[in-house]
Design a protein around this motif. Structure first.
Motif, PDB file in Angstrom:
ATOM      1  N   UNK A 141       6.041   5.990   3.601  1.00  0.00           N
ATOM      2  CA  UNK A 141       6.155   4.521   2.999  1.00  0.00           C
ATOM      3  C   UNK A 141       7.463   4.251   2.918  1.00  0.00           C
ATOM      4  N   UNK A 142       7.967   2.656   3.122  1.00  0.00           N
ATOM      5  CA  UNK A 142       9.278   2.381   2.794  1.00  0.00           C
ATOM      6  C   UNK A 142       9.329   1.356   1.505  1.00  0.00           C
ATOM      7  N   UNK A 143      10.312   1.740   1.022  1.00  0.00           N
ATOM      8  CA  UNK A 143      10.622   0.661  -0.315  1.00  0.00           C
ATOM      9  C   UNK A 143      11.912  -0.081  -0.345  1.00  0.00           C
ATOM     10  N   UNK A 144      11.788  -1.476  -0.310  1.00  0.00           N
ATOM     11  CA  UNK A 144      12.890  -2.190  -0.472  1.00  0.00           C
ATOM     12  C   UNK A 144      13.133  -2.581  -1.853  1.00  0.00           C
ATOM     13  N   UNK A 145      13.775  -2.121  -2.822  1.00  0.00           N
ATOM     14  CA  UNK A 145      13.672  -2.730  -4.193  1.00  0.00           C
ATOM     15  C   UNK A 145      13.930  -4.011  -4.476  1.00  0.00           C
ATOM     16  N   UNK A 146      13.458  -4.903  -5.311  1.00  0.00           N
ATOM     17  CA  UNK A 146      14.040  -6.098  -5.421  1.00  0.00           C
ATOM     18  C   UNK A 146      15.488  -6.221  -5.963  1.00  0.00           C
ATOM     19  N   UNK A 147      16.344  -7.138  -5.353  1.00  0.00           N
ATOM     20  CA  UNK A 147      17.702  -7.252  -5.830  1.00  0.00           C
ATOM     21  C   UNK A 147      17.811  -7.347  -7.236  1.00  0.00           C
ATOM     22  N   UNK A 148      16.955  -8.367  -7.875  1.00  0.00           N
ATOM     23  CA  UNK A 148      17.197  -8.759  -9.195  1.00  0.00           C
ATOM     24  C   UNK A 148      16.596  -7.950 -10.416  1.00  0.00           C
ATOM     25  N   UNK A 149      16.568  -6.545  -9.913  1.00  0.00           N
ATOM     26  CA  UNK A 149      15.896  -5.824 -10.842  1.00  0.00           C
ATOM     27  C   UNK A 149      14.440  -6.036 -11.434  1.00  0.00           C
ATOM     28  N   UNK A 150      13.723  -6.895 -10.807  1.00  0.00           N
ATOM     29  CA  UNK A 150      12.267  -7.387 -11.224  1.00  0.00           C
ATOM     30  C   UNK A 150      11.522  -6.023 -10.700  1.00  0.00           C
ATOM     31  N   UNK A 151      10.277  -5.931 -11.368  1.00  0.00           N
ATOM     32  CA  UNK A 151       9.578  -4.686 -11.153  1.00  0.00           C
ATOM     33  C   UNK A 151       8.997  -4.598  -9.749  1.00  0.00           C
ATOM     34  N   UNK A 152       8.952  -3.302  -9.075  1.00  0.00           N
ATOM     35  CA  UNK A 152       8.640  -3.472  -7.784  1.00  0.00           C
ATOM     36  C   UNK A 152       6.998  -4.072  -7.306  1.00  0.00           C
ATOM     37  N   UNK A 153       6.836  -4.819  -6.411  1.00  0.00           N
ATOM     38  CA  UNK A 153       5.510  -5.284  -6.109  1.00  0.00           C
ATOM     39  C   UNK A 153       5.367  -4.907  -4.832  1.00  0.00           C
ATOM     40  N   UNK A 154       4.116  -5.319  -4.274  1.00  0.00           N
ATOM     41  CA  UNK A 154       3.724  -5.164  -2.956  1.00  0.00           C
ATOM     42  C   UNK A 154       4.914  -5.941  -1.684  1.00  0.00           C
ATOM     43  N   UNK A 155       5.621  -6.894  -2.153  1.00  0.00           N
ATOM     44  CA  UNK A 155       6.292  -7.531  -1.251  1.00  0.00           C
ATOM     45  C   UNK A 155       7.408  -6.347  -0.738  1.00  0.00           C
ATOM     46  N   UNK A 156       7.813  -5.456  -1.927  1.00  0.00           N
ATOM     47  CA  UNK A 156       8.733  -4.467  -1.625  1.00  0.00           C
ATOM     48  C   UNK A 156       8.396  -3.342  -0.870  1.00  0.00           C
ATOM     49  N   UNK A 157       6.969  -3.115  -0.597  1.00  0.00           N
ATOM     50  CA  UNK A 157       6.654  -1.855   0.301  1.00  0.00           C
ATOM     51  C   UNK A 157       6.044  -2.231   1.590  1.00  0.00           C
ATOM     52  N   UNK A 158       6.287  -1.240   2.341  1.00  0.00           N
ATOM     53  CA  UNK A 158       5.460  -1.171   3.634  1.00  0.00           C
ATOM     54  C   UNK A 158       5.208   0.305   4.240  1.00  0.00           C
ATOM     55  N   UNK A 159       4.452   0.375   5.261  1.00  0.00           N
ATOM     56  CA  UNK A 159       4.155   1.712   5.697  1.00  0.00           C
ATOM     57  C   UNK A 159       4.417   1.958   7.115  1.00  0.00           C
ATOM     58  N   UNK A 160       4.885   2.851   7.585  1.00  0.00           N
ATOM     59  CA  UNK A 160       4.962   3.111   8.922  1.00  0.00           C
ATOM     60  C   UNK A 160       4.060   3.978   9.248  1.00  0.00           C
TER      61      UNK A 160
END
Ligand code: B8X
Length: 240
Positions: free
Chosen positions: A173-192
Motif C-alpha cells: 500500500x502507498x499513502x500520499x497524505x493530503x497536504x492540508x491535513x484533511x482526513x485520509x481518503x481513497x484518493x490518497x491511497x494506492x496499491x502496488x
C-alpha cells in the motif's frame, strides 16, 4: 495454525514466494518477456516446458489507485467473493479451515476445448508482513496458494486432470497524505500488486492452446479482479 501438519511447508513456501515476488523483473533471472500491457498493468512470462508440458511462470505487476493491499488480499483469499471475480471457476469447495488465515480448497475450472477439464487442491494462506524497507510505511499483505494432496480427493480419479500450481499475490500500500491535513481518503491511497504464478497443467495439453489461454485469461483475470475490489470497497471505510 502453527501446529498443523502443513505449517512447515506453508512457512517455507510463503518466505520463498514473497522473496521472489519482491525481486524486480530484471533480478528475477533472464528470459522474461512482456506479453501484455494495459495502463499500469504489465504481464511477463517465461516460456518453460516440463516433459513437453507448458509450465510458463507468470509475473504481473499492477498499480491500482483507491484500494489497499489488505483489501486486495482479503478479497482474493476469502471464498465468499470468488465466484464474483474468478470467471474460469466451475466449482469451489473449502475442504478444511486450517485456521482463520489458512484454508484448503478444491476447485474445478471450466473446460478449455480441446484440453480436458482441470481441478486443483491447494492450501491458501493470507499474511501481513512488516514493511522492512520503509519502517513507518504501511504493512505488506500477501496471499500464497500452493497445491497439496488430500486423502479424500486423490488426483486424476474422476473426469478432471489434476493441475499443480503455486501462486503469490503480494500487495504494497502507498499513502500520499493530503497536504492540508484533511482526513485520509481513497484518493490518497494506492496499491502496488505483484502476482506470480506457475501452473503445471498436470496432463498433456497442446502448448499453443495453453499459451493462448494464458495470454487471454491472465490479463482478463487481473483487470476483472482489481475492478471487483475497487467496486466492493468504494463506499466503505479504508481497510489498512
Ligand atoms: C489448463 C490450465 C487450466 C487452469 C488451471 C488453473 C487455473 C488457476 C487456478 C487458480 C488460480 S488462483 O490465482 O489461485 C485464484 C483462485 O482461483 C489461478 C489460475 C487457471 C486455468 C485456466 C483456466 C485458465 C486461467 C488462466 C489464468 C487465469 C485464470 N484462468
Amino acid at each position: 495454525a502453527s501446529q498443523h501438519r502443513l505449517w512447515p511447508e506453508i512457512e517455507k513456501t510463503v518466505k520463498q514466494q514473497v522473496a521472489m515476488a519482491r525481486m524486480g523483473i530484471g533480478e528475477c533471472g533472464s528470459g522474461w518477456q512482456l506479453f501484455a500491457e494495459d495502463g499500469e498493468m504489465k504481464m511477463y512470462r517465461r516460456e518453460e516446458e516440463i516433459d513437453g508440458m507448458v509450465v510458463d511462470p507468470l509475473k504481473a505487476v499492477h498499480v491500482v489507485k483507491g484500494i489497499t493491499g489488505h483489501e486486495v488480499c482479503h478479497h482474493f483469499f476469502s471464498p465468499q467473493y470468488r465466484y464474483d471475480w474468478e470467471t474460469t471457476l466451475e466449482q469451489m469447495t473449502v475442504l478444511e479451515t486450517i485456521s482463520d488465515d489458512t484454508l484448503l480448497f478444491l476447485q474445478t475450472h471450466k473446460r478449455i476445448w480441446p484440453a480436458s477439464q482441470r481441478d486443483v487442491v491447494f492450501w491458501s494462506h493470507i499474511r501481513k508482513l512488516p514493511n522492512d524497507q520503509d519502517r513507518d510505511g504501511p504493512d505488506i499483505w500477501t496471499v500464497v496458494n500452493n497445491s497439496t494432496g488430500h486423502p479424500d480427493h486423490p488426483a486424476n480419479v474422476g473426469k478432471c486432470v489434476r493441475i499443480f500450481l503455486t501462486v503469490c499475490l503480494l500487495c504494497q500500500t502507498r499513502v500520499n497524505p493530503p497536504k492540508d491535513g484533511t482526513p485520509l481518503s481513497r484518493e490518497n491511497v494506492s496499491c502496488k500488486i505483484t502476482y506470480c504464478s506457475v501452473v503445471n497443467p498436470g496432463g498433456w495439453a497442446p502448448a499453443s492452446v495453453l499459451r493462448a489461454v494464458y495470454k487471454r485469461e491472465y490479463p482478463k483475470f487481473l483487470k476483472r479482479f482489481t475492478a471487483y475490489v475497487t467496486n466492493q470497497t468504494k463506499n466503505k471505510p479504508i481497510m489498512f
